[in-house]
Design an enzyme around this catalytic site. Structure first.
Site, PDB file in Angstrom:
ATOM      1  N   GLY A 152       0.809  -1.224   0.000  1.00  0.00           N
ATOM      2  CA  GLY A 152       0.000   0.000   0.000  1.00  0.00           C
ATOM      3  C   GLY A 152       0.838   1.268   0.000  1.00  0.00           C
ATOM      4  O   GLY A 152       0.293   2.369  -0.109  1.00  0.00           O
ATOM      5  N   LYS A 173     -31.737  23.666   7.982  1.00  0.00           N
ATOM      6  CA  LYS A 173     -31.750  22.210   8.129  1.00  0.00           C
ATOM      7  C   LYS A 173     -31.051  21.834   9.420  1.00  0.00           C
ATOM      8  O   LYS A 173     -30.238  22.603   9.949  1.00  0.00           O
ATOM      9  CB  LYS A 173     -31.086  21.539   6.921  1.00  0.00           C
ATOM     10  CG  LYS A 173     -29.590  21.589   6.932  1.00  0.00           C
ATOM     11  CD  LYS A 173     -28.967  20.623   5.928  1.00  0.00           C
ATOM     12  CE  LYS A 173     -27.462  20.567   6.137  1.00  0.00           C
ATOM     13  NZ  LYS A 173     -26.637  20.680   4.988  1.00  0.00           N
ATOM     14  N   THR A 220     -29.398  16.590   1.748  1.00  0.00           N
ATOM     15  CA  THR A 220     -29.649  18.035   1.861  1.00  0.00           C
ATOM     16  C   THR A 220     -30.389  18.540   0.630  1.00  0.00           C
ATOM     17  O   THR A 220     -31.399  19.240   0.716  1.00  0.00           O
ATOM     18  CB  THR A 220     -28.300  18.780   1.998  1.00  0.00           C
ATOM     19  OG1 THR A 220     -27.640  18.305   3.167  1.00  0.00           O
ATOM     20  CG2 THR A 220     -28.490  20.282   2.084  1.00  0.00           C
TER      21      THR A 220
HETATM   22  C1  R5P Z   1     -23.290  21.357   4.208  1.00  0.00           C
HETATM   23  O1  R5P Z   1     -22.901  22.207   4.988  1.00  0.00           O
HETATM   24  C2  R5P Z   1     -22.848  21.306   2.787  1.00  0.00           C
HETATM   25  O2  R5P Z   1     -22.822  22.587   2.226  1.00  0.00           O
HETATM   26  C3  R5P Z   1     -23.714  20.380   1.951  1.00  0.00           C
HETATM   27  O3  R5P Z   1     -25.029  20.870   1.927  1.00  0.00           O
HETATM   28  C4  R5P Z   1     -23.728  19.004   2.524  1.00  0.00           C
HETATM   29  O4  R5P Z   1     -22.445  18.609   2.878  1.00  0.00           O
HETATM   30  C5  R5P Z   1     -24.295  18.002   1.560  1.00  0.00           C
HETATM   31  O5  R5P Z   1     -24.263  16.739   2.147  1.00  0.00           O
HETATM   32  P1  R5P Z   1     -25.371  15.657   1.813  1.00  0.00           P
HETATM   33  O6  R5P Z   1     -25.475  15.573   0.323  1.00  0.00           O
HETATM   34  O7  R5P Z   1     -24.860  14.369   2.408  1.00  0.00           O
HETATM   35  O8  R5P Z   1     -26.640  16.082   2.474  1.00  0.00           O
END
Ligand code: R5P
Length: 330
Positions: free
Chosen positions: A50, A211, A246
């Site tokens: 590796g 969120k 997200t």
């Molecule tokens: C969060 O702070 C970032 O800007 C993205 O929204 C996030 O990392 C996206 O992650 P996922 O696609 O897993 O929700």
């Protein structure tokens, strides 16, 4: 001993040495194509245990070495390979060494937000500096403050220039009208406002989502949407797609709030796990990403990639010629 002189470069980039690690060879080639300057040969090997070995096949003494390495899929090995390439260039008397990181790995590890955790982005920065890097060139860092983790200059490009062109094109074709830019969380609020300002002539608006991540894993839930999206063409803007949670949750919230259409423009499309399946089952008409990481083979037809390699090439030229990089965004 035969000394091979460097070929004359019609573009005035005689000092430039452009090499790529094994993370994204296509991106290195795309930069080379825009610069009309060949990539330089390096030997990159992984032994049976590796361990990684690197060797420049051409003379780098007195040259400006640019090493392209992105941070997807196997960021740990890619980072070690980058460090060895920096170290080898330093020991071979390069004049300057620039790490070109289309996607900066561990960018989300930028704070101590729990007891006894590592600030991983800082470790990435420290190791690059110890290896001997003189400059970093990247795009849309997860947090702009990451530049402060380095003592050397960091040029953080913006994909907004490229996406703004896409938005103009969609508006001219009549596909969208007076778009609303959506930040999926408070961290991207400024980005959404920047789009709105830049595209004010299209009648652009802004909305901000909120969120939470209820557990310490990668799942997320939309808790609020601030701003009106009813009857509007909406574009979610973000820096990264990992699991797609997200993005798809926000797309659903925007759709349920009465949007006419929902699409997304996101710089780094890592699309881990079942992100592509989620996108295919979401209200998203289209997801535009750049090529800072290779497009996964699983990406469905709704994901479209636009190249940001020419912007990197222009930035590399600016660094070599010591001209302004910010002018690239005017
Ligand atoms: C969060 O702070 C970032 O800007 C993205 O929204 C996030 O990392 C996206 O992650 P996922 O696609 O897993 O929700």
């Amino acid at each position: 001993m035969t000394i091979t002189p460097r070929n004359h470069d019609a573009n005035g980039l005689e000092r430039l040495i452009l090499v790529g690690g094994r993370s994204h060879p296509g991106f290195t080639e795309a930069i080379a194509t825009t610069l009309a300057h060949p990539t330089d040969p390096v030997r990159l090997r992984t032994f049976s245990d590796g361990a990684i070995e690197v060797k420049y096949e051409a003379n780098v003494r007195g040259r400006d070495v640019f090493i392209v390495q992105t941070g997807h899929a196997n960021p740990n090995d890619h980072h070690m390979e980058l460090l060895f390439l920096i170290d080898a260039a330093r020991r071979a008397s390069a004049r300057s060494i620039t790490a070109v990181l289309p996607y900066f790995p561990y960018g989300k590890g930028d704070k101590k937000d729990e007891p006894r955790v590592s600030i991983r982005a800082r470790v990435i920065a420290d190791t690059m500096e110890v290896a001997g890097v003189d400059r970093v060139l990247t795009v849309d860092l997860h947090a702009g403050q990451l530049q402060g983790f380095f003592h050397v200059p960091v040029d953080n490009l913006y994909a907004m220039t490229i996406f703004a062109t896409e938005v103009e094109r969609l508006a001219t074709a009549g596909t969208i009208n007076a778009p609303v830019f959506i930040a999926p969380d408070a961290g991207r609020a400024k980005l959404a406002r920047d789009y709105t300002r830049r595209l004010a002539h299209l009648g652009a608006g802004v909305a901000i989502g909120d969120k939470v991540r209820p557990t310490q894993d990668e799942t997320s839930e939309v808790t609020a949407l601030l701003g009106s999206v009813t009857g509007r063409d909406c574009i979610i803007v973000d820096d990264i797609i990992f699991t797609g949670g997200t993005l798809c949750n926000m797309a659903r919230a925007v759709h349920d709030a009465g949007a006419k259409s929902v699409r997304a423009m996101v710089t780094h499309g890592l699309l881990t796990g079942d992100a592509s399946v989620q996108i295919d089952g979401s209200p998203l008409a289209e997801v535009v990403v750049t090529d800072t990481v290779p497009l996964p083979a699983t990406a469905g037809t709704r994901v479209r990639q636009v190249s940001i390699a020419p912007l990197f090439a222009h930035a590399i030229r600016s660094i070599c010629e010591e001209t302004s990089i910010s002018r690239l965004f005017e």
